[in-house]
Every structure is written in C-alpha cells, then in structure tokens.
Scaffold this active site. Sequence first.
Site, mmCIF file in Angstrom:
data_model
loop_
_atom_site.group_PDB
_atom_site.id
_atom_site.type_symbol
_atom_site.label_atom_id
_atom_site.label_comp_id
_atom_site.label_asym_id
_atom_site.label_seq_id
_atom_site.Cartn_x
_atom_site.Cartn_y
_atom_site.Cartn_z
ATOM 1 N N GLY A 48 46.359 76.989 65.458
ATOM 2 C CA GLY A 48 45.273 76.004 65.369
ATOM 3 C C GLY A 48 45.110 75.435 63.968
ATOM 4 N N GLU A 100 47.658 72.770 63.772
ATOM 5 C CA GLU A 100 47.180 71.714 64.679
ATOM 6 C C GLU A 100 46.049 70.914 64.024
ATOM 7 O OE1 GLU A 100 46.764 74.610 67.949
ATOM 8 O OE2 GLU A 100 47.836 73.132 69.167
ATOM 9 N N GLU A 135 52.209 80.551 68.646
ATOM 10 C CA GLU A 135 51.486 80.919 69.871
ATOM 11 C C GLU A 135 52.322 81.656 70.904
ATOM 12 O OE1 GLU A 135 51.056 78.106 68.204
ATOM 13 O OE2 GLU A 135 48.942 77.519 68.235
HETATM 14 N N1 COA Z 1 42.515 85.193 64.168
HETATM 15 C C1 COA Z 1 41.669 86.180 63.829
HETATM 16 N N2 COA Z 1 41.782 86.885 62.689
HETATM 17 C C2 COA Z 1 42.782 86.580 61.875
HETATM 18 C C3 COA Z 1 43.716 85.562 62.154
HETATM 19 C C4 COA Z 1 43.545 84.849 63.370
HETATM 20 N N3 COA Z 1 44.351 83.853 63.734
HETATM 21 N N4 COA Z 1 44.631 85.493 61.153
HETATM 22 C C5 COA Z 1 44.268 86.431 60.247
HETATM 23 N N5 COA Z 1 43.158 87.081 60.677
HETATM 24 C C6 COA Z 1 42.445 88.168 60.013
HETATM 25 C C7 COA Z 1 43.161 89.511 60.165
HETATM 26 O O1 COA Z 1 42.841 90.099 61.409
HETATM 27 C C8 COA Z 1 42.592 90.269 58.983
HETATM 28 O O2 COA Z 1 41.284 90.682 59.300
HETATM 29 P P1 COA Z 1 40.812 92.205 58.957
HETATM 30 O O3 COA Z 1 40.980 92.323 57.453
HETATM 31 O O4 COA Z 1 39.393 92.240 59.397
HETATM 32 O O5 COA Z 1 41.734 93.096 59.706
HETATM 33 C C9 COA Z 1 42.472 89.181 57.909
HETATM 34 O O6 COA Z 1 42.430 87.946 58.607
HETATM 35 C C10 COA Z 1 43.627 89.156 56.935
HETATM 36 O O7 COA Z 1 44.819 89.005 57.668
HETATM 37 P P2 COA Z 1 46.093 89.985 57.515
HETATM 38 O O8 COA Z 1 46.874 89.911 58.793
HETATM 39 O O9 COA Z 1 45.650 91.336 57.065
HETATM 40 O O10 COA Z 1 46.880 89.266 56.337
HETATM 41 P P3 COA Z 1 48.445 89.341 56.035
HETATM 42 O O11 COA Z 1 48.632 88.747 54.691
HETATM 43 O O12 COA Z 1 48.953 90.719 56.278
HETATM 44 O O13 COA Z 1 49.129 88.392 57.139
HETATM 45 C C11 COA Z 1 49.354 86.382 58.488
HETATM 46 C C12 COA Z 1 48.905 86.989 57.137
HETATM 47 C C13 COA Z 1 48.906 84.936 58.498
HETATM 48 C C14 COA Z 1 50.861 86.490 58.629
HETATM 49 C C15 COA Z 1 48.680 87.174 59.639
HETATM 50 O O14 COA Z 1 47.284 87.241 59.388
HETATM 51 C C16 COA Z 1 48.862 86.553 61.014
HETATM 52 O O15 COA Z 1 49.934 86.647 61.580
HETATM 53 N N6 COA Z 1 47.801 85.922 61.560
HETATM 54 C C17 COA Z 1 47.828 85.350 62.875
HETATM 55 C C18 COA Z 1 48.597 84.070 62.897
HETATM 56 C C19 COA Z 1 48.654 83.488 64.293
HETATM 57 O O16 COA Z 1 49.287 84.019 65.182
HETATM 58 N N7 COA Z 1 47.982 82.355 64.470
HETATM 59 C C20 COA Z 1 47.988 81.636 65.689
HETATM 60 C C21 COA Z 1 46.800 81.951 66.477
HETATM 61 S S1 COA Z 1 46.772 81.002 67.975
#
Ligand code: COA
Length: 260
Positions: A112, A115, A135
């Site tokens: 998103g 997007e 996704e």
């Molecule tokens: N939705 C909800 N929470 C999210 C999020 C999302 N899309 N992306 C990150 N967060 C949160 C994590 O859960 C974490 O929260 P917490 O500290 O309470 O556990 C916080 O943000 C930090 O993220 P973290 O994953 O610990 O950071 P990182 O540096 O290890 O990794 C990413 C960064 C971006 C690679 C990883 O957060 C990720 O893969 N996020 C999801 C991306 C995704 O799939 N987006 C599409 C959604 S449709």
Amino acid sequence: MAYNTIIVEQNQFIAEIIINRPNKLNALNKETIKELSKALKNLDKDKNVRTIVLTGSGEKAFVAGADISEFANFSEKKGASLAKNGQEILFSFIEKMETPVIAAINGFALGGGLELAMACHFRVASTNAKMGLPEVSLGVIPGYGGTQRLPQLIGKGRALELIMTATMIDAPKALAYGLVNYVVTQEELLPLCKKIANKIANNSPVAISQAIKAVNAGFNTTLDGYKTEIEAFGKCFGTADFKEGTTAFLEKRKADFSGE
Ligand code: COA
C-alpha cells in the site's frame, strides 16, 4: 486541524504531509487512511495550496504497506470492501486531485505504500528507498490500484515480474524503470521536492488541474483522452489565468497567477 497519525504543514503555496507512525514504519491503518483522505480533501479546496509533498516520518520508511495486523482475519467480503473504500477515499482521489501531489519516498515503499506513491502525480526517491509490491507473499494481491498503476508506470512485463516475485527494487533500478523521476540523498530529498513544488506553484493552478484531468483520461478506458484534452483546452480560454498568462507574455513580464 489536529491529526493523530499525520502531520500537516503549510508554507506559502506548498503543503507537506508527513505520515507519522515511525514505530510501525508508517504502515497505513484505517485511521491513517481516513486522516490522509480528510487532509488531502481540505488542502485540495484551499486556493493558497499549489502543491503538496507527501512523505513518511523517520529515516527508514515512506510507508511499509497497509497495516497487516488490521486485515489478517478479514472475510472475502470485508477484503473487497477494504480495497473499494481505500481506493475511493484515498488512492483514486489523489490521482484525480486538482492540486499536484509529489511523493517523497524516503525509505521503504511497500505494498500500500508503493500504491500510495504511485497514486501521486510523480515520485522522487532517496538513495536508501526500496520499493515493491510483496502482497503475493502474504497470499493476497495489491488492492489499492497497484495492479493497474505499476504496469502503467513501468510496463506490463516488469510489473508482473515485480508482483509475482514479491521482491523489492532499489532506488537506482526504480529510476531506470521510470517509477521515480529523481534519486537524491535523504538530506536532499525534501529540498528537491520543494524546489519542484515551487516551480509548479509559479504556473497557472487552473491549467495544471486541467492538464492532470486530460492526462488521467488517457489511462481511463471509459474515456477518450484526446476528447478530454480538447474540452480541457477550451475551458482554459475562459479563465482569468489564461488572460493573465497570455497578457503577461505579450507585455514581456512574468505572469502573476495569485488571482489578486
Ligand atoms: N503492517 C503492520 N505493521 C508493520 C508493517 C505493516 N505493513 N510493516 C512493518 N510493521 C511493523 C512491524 O510489525 C514492527 O512492529 P513491532 O516493532 O511492533 O513488532 C515495526 O513495524 C518495525 O518493523 P520490522 O519488521 O521490525 O522492521 P525491519 O527493519 O526488520 O523490516 C520490512 C522492515 C519493511 C522489511 C518489514 O517490516 C516488512 O516486511 N514489512 C511488511 C511489508 C509488507 O509486506 N507490506 C505489504 C503489506 S500489504
């Protein structure tokens, strides 16, 4: 106006919106989507705002996606209405706004988040930015316009590869693909966006809004973009901005579109 998840600042003709959930990498929850929609609607109506810059807070993320924790247990029906509502109130709304919106991608722009950046009129990224539509790794597809706007911006083959592999691309690759217009350091990101925003602000707001409408029409299969352009071109002739712009040129002076 006070918001919980975003910060809105205004300086002369330029407004800046900062998505402010850094602990969640600025993930878009329901409240953030609602607040962004409200703020953008208000700014679009404000004649003193000529360009909007949208960015994320912190140094790590623009927006790391829709908030996964909010939709993990949704039914088919709730999933569809999540996408429909989001597209209506925010993503398609931004694309159709009369005021240009520039996405300043300062880190992760995923799902998103990408997007949202793609719904903006164009994008500038910092060197640390990472972009992707992951996704399918979650068992779902992009639902906020990603399957439509990514192919429009980078071509069908590249878009399908990115969507199917769920991988991220870095800023130089995004630049090579035409997904972003510039790549600069994090320190240079907002100054560059504001410099471009100021250039836009010198031009006719009415003409700019008609140009957005005509360009969008070309990507809408139910409309004839050339016909929309003719109508939009004609409309400009009835505006004070057109009188001022052409008169200023003939009088060899700089046009003043302040409407005063
Ligand atoms: N939705 C909800 N929470 C999210 C999020 C999302 N899309 N992306 C990150 N967060 C949160 C994590 O859960 C974490 O929260 P917490 O500290 O309470 O556990 C916080 O943000 C930090 O993220 P973290 O994953 O610990 O950071 P990182 O540096 O290890 O990794 C990413 C960064 C971006 C690679 C990883 O957060 C990720 O893969 N996020 C999801 C991306 C995704 O799939 N987006 C599409 C959604 S449709």
